[in-house]
Design an enzyme around this catalytic site. Structure first.
Site, PDB file in Angstrom:
ATOM      1  N   GLU A 193      18.453   8.900 -44.708  1.00 31.51           N
ATOM      2  CA  GLU A 193      19.666   8.993 -45.527  1.00 31.51           C
ATOM      3  C   GLU A 193      20.831   9.181 -44.559  1.00 31.51           C
ATOM      4  O   GLU A 193      21.046  10.283 -44.056  1.00 31.51           O
ATOM      5  CB  GLU A 193      19.559  10.182 -46.499  1.00 31.51           C
TER       6      GLU A 193
ATOM      7  N   CYS B 120      28.979  12.560 -47.370  1.00 31.45           N
ATOM      8  CA  CYS B 120      28.560  11.237 -46.886  1.00 31.45           C
ATOM      9  C   CYS B 120      29.057  10.101 -47.769  1.00 31.45           C
ATOM     10  O   CYS B 120      29.248   8.987 -47.296  1.00 31.45           O
ATOM     11  CB  CYS B 120      27.043  11.189 -46.777  1.00 31.45           C
TER      12      CYS B 120
HETATM   13  P1  NAD Z   1      23.357  15.078 -37.538  1.00 31.21           P
HETATM   14  O1  NAD Z   1      22.726  13.742 -37.490  1.00 31.21           O
HETATM   15  O2  NAD Z   1      24.172  15.512 -36.389  1.00 31.21           O
HETATM   16  O3  NAD Z   1      22.269  16.227 -37.758  1.00 31.21           O
HETATM   17  C1  NAD Z   1      21.306  16.162 -38.803  1.00 31.21           C
HETATM   18  C2  NAD Z   1      20.064  16.933 -38.391  1.00 31.21           C
HETATM   19  O4  NAD Z   1      19.504  16.314 -37.234  1.00 31.21           O
HETATM   20  C3  NAD Z   1      20.315  18.393 -38.027  1.00 31.21           C
HETATM   21  O5  NAD Z   1      19.282  19.182 -38.572  1.00 31.21           O
HETATM   22  C4  NAD Z   1      20.274  18.404 -36.513  1.00 31.21           C
HETATM   23  O6  NAD Z   1      19.775  19.601 -35.973  1.00 31.21           O
HETATM   24  C5  NAD Z   1      19.309  17.266 -36.198  1.00 31.21           C
HETATM   25  N1  NAD Z   1      19.621  16.618 -34.918  1.00 31.21           N
HETATM   26  C6  NAD Z   1      20.815  16.522 -34.305  1.00 31.21           C
HETATM   27  N2  NAD Z   1      20.694  15.859 -33.144  1.00 31.21           N
HETATM   28  C7  NAD Z   1      19.402  15.535 -33.009  1.00 31.21           C
HETATM   29  C8  NAD Z   1      18.641  14.856 -32.018  1.00 31.21           C
HETATM   30  N3  NAD Z   1      19.224  14.375 -30.912  1.00 31.21           N
HETATM   31  N4  NAD Z   1      17.324  14.693 -32.216  1.00 31.21           N
HETATM   32  C9  NAD Z   1      16.735  15.167 -33.323  1.00 31.21           C
HETATM   33  N5  NAD Z   1      17.390  15.819 -34.309  1.00 31.21           N
HETATM   34  C10 NAD Z   1      18.710  16.017 -34.143  1.00 31.21           C
HETATM   35  O7  NAD Z   1      24.231  15.079 -38.891  1.00 31.21           O
HETATM   36  P2  NAD Z   1      25.147  16.222 -39.489  1.00 31.21           P
HETATM   37  O8  NAD Z   1      26.365  16.385 -38.627  1.00 31.21           O
HETATM   38  O9  NAD Z   1      24.358  17.416 -39.821  1.00 31.21           O
HETATM   39  O10 NAD Z   1      25.576  15.555 -40.872  1.00 31.21           O
HETATM   40  C11 NAD Z   1      26.616  14.636 -40.975  1.00 31.21           C
HETATM   41  C12 NAD Z   1      26.114  13.214 -41.074  1.00 31.21           C
HETATM   42  O11 NAD Z   1      25.111  13.128 -42.058  1.00 31.21           O
HETATM   43  C13 NAD Z   1      27.195  12.244 -41.531  1.00 31.21           C
HETATM   44  O12 NAD Z   1      27.083  11.073 -40.794  1.00 31.21           O
HETATM   45  C14 NAD Z   1      26.876  12.000 -42.995  1.00 31.21           C
HETATM   46  O13 NAD Z   1      27.339  10.769 -43.485  1.00 31.21           O
HETATM   47  C15 NAD Z   1      25.392  12.094 -42.994  1.00 31.21           C
HETATM   48  N6  NAD Z   1      24.898  12.489 -44.311  1.00 31.21           N
HETATM   49  C16 NAD Z   1      24.222  11.582 -45.054  1.00 31.21           C
HETATM   50  C17 NAD Z   1      23.792  11.922 -46.327  1.00 31.21           C
HETATM   51  C18 NAD Z   1      23.055  10.958 -47.198  1.00 31.21           C
HETATM   52  O14 NAD Z   1      22.510  11.392 -48.218  1.00 31.21           O
HETATM   53  N7  NAD Z   1      22.982   9.688 -46.871  1.00 31.21           N
HETATM   54  C19 NAD Z   1      24.034  13.192 -46.812  1.00 31.21           C
HETATM   55  C20 NAD Z   1      24.710  14.099 -46.012  1.00 31.21           C
HETATM   56  C21 NAD Z   1      25.143  13.737 -44.754  1.00 31.21           C
END
Ligand code: NAD
Length: 464
Positions: free
Chosen positions: A216, A250
């Protein structure tokens, strides 16, 4: 040394989950239903604490926390509890003549152990919603909440510990290192919500073990407004959808594409609606959230450099505050038009001819959401059919997420797979076909020797 400890924890979690899954407990639908009911009760009992935790994390108001975190989760839980028996039932399908005599069915089988990695922006909801599907379908699960919302992460751990038996559901708190160690393990399904960039890392890690995924992700969501739109209502719905959660949603509209003749009226109406919602000084409004951390603040603040303002633009780093902001016709190559904004900044672009819209939208990957405001319903529907995107609305923003009968997810760069309602149960389920052949007769057509059957084989398609 620290890394070794984390790796050990990650592998210990998987081991414990496998043991629990292999015990067969989660195959029992009554057990699953009872677990979900306990989760429901625990969330009800701790709803105020959850709202307070989200407030401490990024000043989200109690109303928004109730709406988009707890009540959303409770609705999903209730729907699942009410339907879990029916969804889990083996489904008979018509047999094929080729297999006569037989009775054919689809068995609903859990995958095993599921890893759920959640983002920070709806920190409770986006950890719980996939968990509900995973547990309902009979899997064990490990949630990795976001490290950027530590108060909510702590309460998720407390709730999970209170509700589930160890091994059934666990919470692994921590940052990137913890996520990476978890991803290095072999899971039976991975459900990731977060950025496109990290989504690619997750997909690669899953590929190592051929683990199926739901991703997602995000995107640059366009919002088209034509001259026939009801301007005041459009402005109100836009202001709600864009500045909810401080723009850190998002499916928030990322940029506006407004027919030039109504631009001034729309901007005026947006200013009025922002004042109605958050007062003359949104920084003093109890309802206006903050940017999650200084890193994200700096990223967003840099997008304002050199841009011309139609509204807002006030920022305060110490308070992680960015006012609801409208930008006037930023250059398409500017910072703000490069990637998903994910904050309370809204570029306003104009058009005279519809083909100009296409020129802009087609610069970007397939978005997660797409919005059209128009009184011309046929035209709006035509535009909605013309583009590939996760989901969207005509004459509103965000609310397509609220119907559990609609699948929620992205397409292309904005994600893989969709969930909510029954779809959540289905994605965590292997739909296993089984043919139960009768033994009281055996039509011999398929058996060798074939020499006298070639003519018959030319018509065999009629049996399938
Ligand atoms: P992110 O991708 O930075 O982090 C998400 C998760 O991944 C966190 O738990 C984080 O600890 C982990 N993570 C971060 N870096 C990682 C790595 N290198 N390897 C493995 N895991 C890692 O996202 P965020 O800042 O928490 O959220 C914002 C983003 O999420 C935006 O792009 C938004 O559009 C998207 N989002 C999508 C939805 C959806 O339903 N499609 C919903 C909410 C947010």
């Amino acid at each position: 040394m620290k890394t070794m400890q984390l790796e050990a924890n990650a592998s210990a979690i998987v081991k414990e989950q496998r043991l629990f899954f292999n015990s067969g407990k989660t195959k029992d639908v009554t057990f699953r239903k009872a677990s979900l009911k306990r989760l429901y009760q625990e969330i009800i009992a701790r709803e105020t604490e959850i709202c307070e935790a989200v407030k401490r994390d990024f000043n989200k108001s109690e109303f928004e926390a109730l709406l988009s975190e707890t009540q959303f989760t409770l609705a999903e839980l209730k729907h699942t509890i009410n339907h879990i028996k029916k969804w889990s039932r083996r489904k008979s399908v018509l047999p094929s003549l080729a297999n006569f005599p037989s009775s054919d069915a689809i068995y609903k089988e859990p995958y095993g152990s599921v890893l759920v990695i959640a983002p920070w922006n709806y920190p409770f909801n986006l950890a719980m919603a996939p968990l509900i599907g995973a547990v309902a379908a009979g899997n064990t699960a490990c949630i990795k909440p976001s490290e950027l919302t530590p108060n909510t992460s702590a309460i998720i751990r407390e709730i999970v510990t209170a509700v589930f038996e160890p091994g059934h559901v666990q919470v692994a708190e921590g940052g990137v290192e913890v996520a990476q160690d978890l991803l290095a393990q072999r899971w039976d399904y991975i459900f990731f919500t977060g950025s496109v960039q990290v989504g690619k890392i997750v997909y690669k890690a899953a590929a190592e073990h051929l683990t199926p995924v739901t991703l997602e992700l995000g995107g640059k969501n366009p919002c088209i407004i034509d001259a026939t739109a009801n301007i005041q209502l459009t402005a109100r719905r836009l202001v709600w959808g864009k500045f909810l959660n401080g723009g850190q949603t998002c499916i928030a509209p990322d940029y506006l594409l407004v027919e030039r003749s109504v631009k001034d009226d729309l901007v005026k109406a947006i200013r009025e609606e922002v004042t109605k919602a958050y007062g003359e000084d949104p920084q003093r409004s109890p309802d206006y959230p903050r940017i999650v951390n200084k890193k994200q603040f700096d990223r967003l603040n840099a997008m304002l450099d050199g841009e011309s303002l139609l509204m807002g633009g006030v920022t305060n780093r110490d308070d992680r505050y960015i006012a609801p902001t409208l930008l006037d016709e930023p250059d398409l190559d500017s910072e703000v038009m490069k990637d998903e904004i994910f904050g309370p900044i809204l570029p306003v672009l104009t058009w005279d001819k519809e083909k100009e819209i296409h020129h802009i939208i087609s610069r970007y990957e397939k978005p997660l959401a797409f919005y059209v405001f128009s009184r011309k319903t046929r035209k709006a529907k035509r535009i909605m059919s013309q583009y590939n995107f996760g989901g969207g609305c005509i004459n509103d923003t965000i609310i397509h997420i609220a119907n559990k009968r609609l699948p929620f997810g992205g397409v292309g760069n904005s994600g893989i797979g969709a969930y909510h309602g029954k779809k959540s149960f289905d994605i965590f389920t292997h739909h296993k076909p089984v043919v139960n052949r009768g033994t009281w007769m055996d039509v011999p057509i398929r058996y060798a020797p074939y020499s006298k059957k070639t003519n018959l084989a030319k018509h065999i398609r009629k049996l399938f």
